[in-house]
Design a protein around this motif. Structure first.
Motif, PDB file in Angstrom:
ATOM      1  N   ALA A 555       0.821  -1.209   0.000  1.00  0.00           N
ATOM      2  CA  ALA A 555       0.000   0.000   0.000  1.00  0.00           C
ATOM      3  C   ALA A 555       0.855   1.258   0.000  1.00  0.00           C
ATOM      4  O   ALA A 555       0.564   2.225  -0.722  1.00  0.00           O
ATOM      5  CB  ALA A 555      -0.935  -0.011   1.209  1.00  0.00           C
ATOM      6  N   LYS A 556       1.918   1.276   0.798  1.00  0.00           N
ATOM      7  CA  LYS A 556       2.717   2.495   0.942  1.00  0.00           C
ATOM      8  C   LYS A 556       3.639   2.741  -0.241  1.00  0.00           C
ATOM      9  O   LYS A 556       3.845   3.889  -0.646  1.00  0.00           O
ATOM     10  CB  LYS A 556       3.533   2.421   2.231  1.00  0.00           C
ATOM     11  CG  LYS A 556       2.674   2.500   3.483  1.00  0.00           C
ATOM     12  CD  LYS A 556       3.518   2.492   4.741  1.00  0.00           C
ATOM     13  CE  LYS A 556       2.636   2.649   5.982  1.00  0.00           C
ATOM     14  NZ  LYS A 556       3.423   2.638   7.226  1.00  0.00           N
ATOM     15  N   ASP A 557       4.222   1.677  -0.786  1.00  0.00           N
ATOM     16  CA  ASP A 557       5.200   1.851  -1.863  1.00  0.00           C
ATOM     17  C   ASP A 557       4.566   1.844  -3.246  1.00  0.00           C
ATOM     18  O   ASP A 557       5.042   2.524  -4.153  1.00  0.00           O
ATOM     19  CB  ASP A 557       6.256   0.751  -1.799  1.00  0.00           C
ATOM     20  CG  ASP A 557       7.088   0.812  -0.536  1.00  0.00           C
ATOM     21  OD1 ASP A 557       7.091   1.865   0.103  1.00  0.00           O
ATOM     22  OD2 ASP A 557       7.742  -0.194  -0.200  1.00  0.00           O
ATOM     23  N   ALA A 595       7.532  11.340   1.899  1.00  0.00           N
ATOM     24  CA  ALA A 595       7.932  11.650   3.266  1.00  0.00           C
ATOM     25  C   ALA A 595       7.251  10.744   4.282  1.00  0.00           C
ATOM     26  O   ALA A 595       7.798  10.481   5.349  1.00  0.00           O
ATOM     27  CB  ALA A 595       7.610  13.105   3.571  1.00  0.00           C
ATOM     28  N   ARG A 596       6.046  10.255   3.958  1.00  0.00           N
ATOM     29  CA  ARG A 596       5.293   9.452   4.920  1.00  0.00           C
ATOM     30  C   ARG A 596       5.513   7.957   4.766  1.00  0.00           C
ATOM     31  O   ARG A 596       4.967   7.176   5.535  1.00  0.00           O
ATOM     32  CB  ARG A 596       3.796   9.745   4.767  1.00  0.00           C
ATOM     33  CG  ARG A 596       3.382  11.117   5.230  1.00  0.00           C
ATOM     34  CD  ARG A 596       1.863  11.240   5.252  1.00  0.00           C
ATOM     35  NE  ARG A 596       1.270  11.104   3.928  1.00  0.00           N
ATOM     36  CZ  ARG A 596       1.055  12.122   3.106  1.00  0.00           C
ATOM     37  NH1 ARG A 596       1.403  13.344   3.463  1.00  0.00           N
ATOM     38  NH2 ARG A 596       0.502  11.929   1.930  1.00  0.00           N
ATOM     39  N   GLY A 601       6.313   9.283   9.803  1.00  0.00           N
ATOM     40  CA  GLY A 601       6.024  10.700   9.606  1.00  0.00           C
ATOM     41  C   GLY A 601       7.255  11.552   9.475  1.00  0.00           C
ATOM     42  O   GLY A 601       8.235  11.375  10.165  1.00  0.00           O
ATOM     43  N   LEU A 602       7.209  12.500   8.584  1.00  0.00           N
ATOM     44  CA  LEU A 602       8.303  13.434   8.407  1.00  0.00           C
ATOM     45  C   LEU A 602       8.367  14.370   9.600  1.00  0.00           C
ATOM     46  O   LEU A 602       7.371  14.924  10.042  1.00  0.00           O
ATOM     47  CB  LEU A 602       8.079  14.244   7.132  1.00  0.00           C
ATOM     48  CG  LEU A 602       9.147  15.261   6.778  1.00  0.00           C
ATOM     49  CD1 LEU A 602      10.460  14.552   6.518  1.00  0.00           C
ATOM     50  CD2 LEU A 602       8.728  16.052   5.553  1.00  0.00           C
ATOM     51  N   GLY A 603       9.556  14.532  10.136  1.00  0.00           N
ATOM     52  CA  GLY A 603       9.728  15.487  11.216  1.00  0.00           C
ATOM     53  C   GLY A 603       9.415  14.945  12.585  1.00  0.00           C
ATOM     54  O   GLY A 603       9.328  15.702  13.542  1.00  0.00           O
TER      55      GLY A 603
END
Length: 680
Positions: A555-557, A595-596, A601-603
């Motif tokens: 799902a993410k990639d 970024a996610r 999460g970024l940051g």
């Protein structure tokens, strides 16, 4: 090309293939007679040379890194013994500064005589598991000069008119940690050169001396002629890129660039390494011979149908700045030359992927060596043992095809993955895990090949140390044409007494370990080719069923939502509606998606520790997007690099900053470290 009367086509073909077969017969002889487990697993190569030392034939499973150097060492032996060669002589050399690779690769060379005249040379190169030096296996990453790396063998005579020079051989063997295997391998390699000699003399008896000598030249001319025609058919132009060594342990923070520029002019190719970093304070330097071989091997990948011999070498020129990391001079340490070697090969892959896009291929994983040595306490006499291991990994995705899974490195595809049963019998080490590593492949329309994970436990042993020779912990495996990177290399060590787990990274030497300690390391998959959102969902589903990709990363990639109906029986289904929506959202916010992708999460800052040193910028810990690069840097890099899904590394290579900082990972070392390519 040489000026000589052409052989008739039938005789030419018979001789061409007979020369290659004679070299393959050398390999079969070595496999049946060698003493070393390393050589038995095919860390060796052979060659047939003409009377001037030019390579006329290589074997079908020879190691890529060796084959482009064997003519250099043959010619060095000819220079050393000019006018003093005799039938039955065999010479040895391992000198990287004379065109070799590193000290462990020891070459035995035999002149082949007919009626008192030299008509050819046969050569056998084998990787000896130890040549002395400061650590078992002779790979000390802290070495700055060759004096800690082992024995340098300039041309010497090991057999004098057929008589074994026992005193010379025992002098060499007694300065290693495994003298019995060294003596055995000397005889195995010498006999292999004799097998080739016998075959060449058989051909002389059948076709005549003149015809065989003519054939040795004709096969080189054939390859040169074919290569010049193919290069001439390509457009003239210039292409350039760069790749990186992770660090200079003795220098300032920052990655070490290797710059490659290819110029095609007519029927000739020129490779220019100007701008590459000077030699570094480690063994990760390459002498010219190894650099030459990397160029030959990288370029030859795009012309797989032609034989490899010195005719191929005539069509290209190399410009390598003296004293740079690609042209190290004595006494600079070069045992770890294979790290710049593979960077050069992959950079050349990238360049030629632009010139011949139908053969395009992304970056492959990096070869790694694990060396453990000490006293084997299973036996009463506690003999010295040498555990010398390497792993397969993933190759880059290709134009129209996924990368090869679990394949030996581009350094040498002839290598075998060593059987753990043999390793365990010879060494006090138990392998507890050796499996394909899910989610190790770089995502792409055509994904990279998958890597592996291997875990081992130290058994009864004393005075034992471990060394790890690897790279791409920071300069991770990259994708092309919008394909995404893979994951970093590195080793994790768990101490039995304390229960503490240490991330040792991808480069270290001489770390003490004890019985019960467990060490584990993955190999990366290959980089992806093309936008992963363009991958056929059915292919993603097949990857999930085969455990190459997890449901979460699908799902993410890839934006493919998969419902695990019953994982126990590999029953999965694609949710077509959710997949369409997921891909729509990703395309609408490509940078945010990148970024996610780590799911963290970024940051995200955890207790103030997840910060770039001296900058305070929050980090993205996505295992494929830099493993901790700053949010600011991530935005700049991704917007150039992959957010448009067409950004080849080639187009942005000269814009990449030059350094990363590192810190241990929070996930047991599997996915990486904190990196900032600005050097902070």
């Amino acid at each position: 090309m040489s000026e000589q009367q052409n052989l008739d086509p039938v005789t030419f073909e018979v001789l061409k293939n007979s020369f290659i077969t004679s070299v393959d017969q050398m390999a079969e002889q070595i496999l049946r007679t060698c003493y070393s487990f390393v050589i038995y697993n095919r860390d060796f190569s052979s060659a047939l040379h003409d009377a001037e030392g030019n390579s006329a034939a290589q074997g079908n499973q020879d190691i890529a890194v060796h084959v482009g150097t064997l003519h250099f060492t043959c010619k060095d032996v000819i220079r050393a013994f000019d006018g003093d060669m005799h039938p039955g002589d065999v010479y040895a050399i391992n000198d990287p500064y004379a065109g070799g690779t590193h000290f462990n690769d020891v070459r035995l060379i035999r002149p082949i005589f007919v009626d008192g005249r030299i008509i050819a040379f046969s050569q056998s190169n084998g990787h000896w598991s130890d040549l002395g030096g400061s650590v078992p296996g002779s790979f000390d990453v802290a070495a700055k000069e060759m004096f800690r790396e082992g024995m340098r063998i300039t041309p010497i005579r090991l057999f004098d008119k057929g008589r074994f020079c026992k005193d010379v051989a025992h002098l060499i063997a007694s300065n290693t940690r495994d003298p019995a295997s060294i003596i055995g391998d000397i005889h195995a390699q010498a006999q292999a050169t004799q097998v080739c000699e016998r075959e060449i003399l058989r051909l002389v008896g059948k076709y005549g001396e003149g015809t065989v000598k003519q054939g040795l030249g004709a096969v080189q001319d054939y390859v040169e002629r074919a290569m010049r025609q193919r290069i001439a058919a390509l457009p003239d132009g210039e292409w350039e890129t760069q790749d990186f060594i992770d660090r200079d342990p003795a220098g300032n923070e920052g990655m070490i660039p290797i710059k490659v520029k290819l110029t095609i002019r007519g029927d000739r190719a020129i490779y220019d390494f100007t701008g590459s970093h000077p030699t570094i304070g480690s063994i990760y330097n390459s002498a010219f011979g190894a650099t030459f071989s990397a160029v030959a091997a990288g370029m030859k990948t795009f012309f797989p149908d032609l034989p490899l011999n010195s005719g191929f070498y005539r069509v290209f020129e190399i410009i390598a700045p003296e004293g740079s990391i690609v042209d190290a001079k004595w006494p600079v340490a070069v045992t770890g030359f294979l790290m710049p070697f593979e960077k050069i090969m992959n950079a050349i892959y990238e360049i030629w992927s632009k010139i011949i896009p139908e053969r395009a291929i992304a970056c492959a994983f990096n070869l790694e060596y694990l060396l453990t040595g000490g006293r084997d306490a299973r036996a009463a006499e506690k003999p010295i043992f040498m555990f010398y291991d390497w792993l397969p990994g993933g190759w880059g995705g290709r134009n129209g095809m996924d990368g090869c899974n679990v394949t030996t490195a581009c350094f040498g595809t002839g290598l075998m993955a060593q059987p753990v049963e043999g390793q365990e019998r010879a060494n006090p080490i138990l392998t507890t895990e050796f499996e394909v590593l899910t989610d190790s492949a770089g995502p792409g329309k055509w994904r990279g090949g998958a890597g592996v994970l291997k875990t081992s436990r130290m058994l009864e042993a004393e005075n034992t140390v471990i060394s790890y020779i690897c790279d791409r912990e920071r300069a991770i495996v990259w994708g092309i044409e919008g394909g995404l990177p893979s994951m970093p290399h590195g080793l994790t060590l768990t101490r039995e007494k304390s229960g503490k787990t240490e991330w040792l990274g991808a480069t270290f030497s001489d770390v003490a370990i004890e019985a019960g300690d467990v060490f584990s390391r993955p190999t990366a998959g290959g980089g992806g080719f093309g936008d992963p959102l363009e991958r056929d969902p059915q292919r993603v589903l097949a990857d999930v069923i085969d455990d190459y990709v997890s449901v979460e990363r699908a799902a993410k990639d890839y934006g493919v939502v998969i419902d695990p109906v019953d994982p126990e029986i590999c029953a999965y289904e694609i949710d077509a509606t959710a997949t369409a929506e997921q891909r729509r959202q990703i395309r609408a916010d490509r940078l945010g998606w990148l970024a996610r992708r780590s799911g963290r999460g970024l940051g995200k800052v955890q207790g103030g520790g997840n910060q770039c040193a001296r900058r305070g910028a929050p980090l993205c810990r996505d295992p494929r997007l830099g493993h901790g690069r700053s949010a600011t840097h991530l935005h700049r890099t991704v917007s150039r690099h992959v957010s448009q899904t067409v950004g080849s590394r080639l187009a942005v290579a000269t814009q990449m900053p030059s350094g990363w900082a590192a810190r241990p990972p929070e996930d047991g070392g599997r996915y990486g470290r904190c990196h900032d390519r600005r050097g902070h």
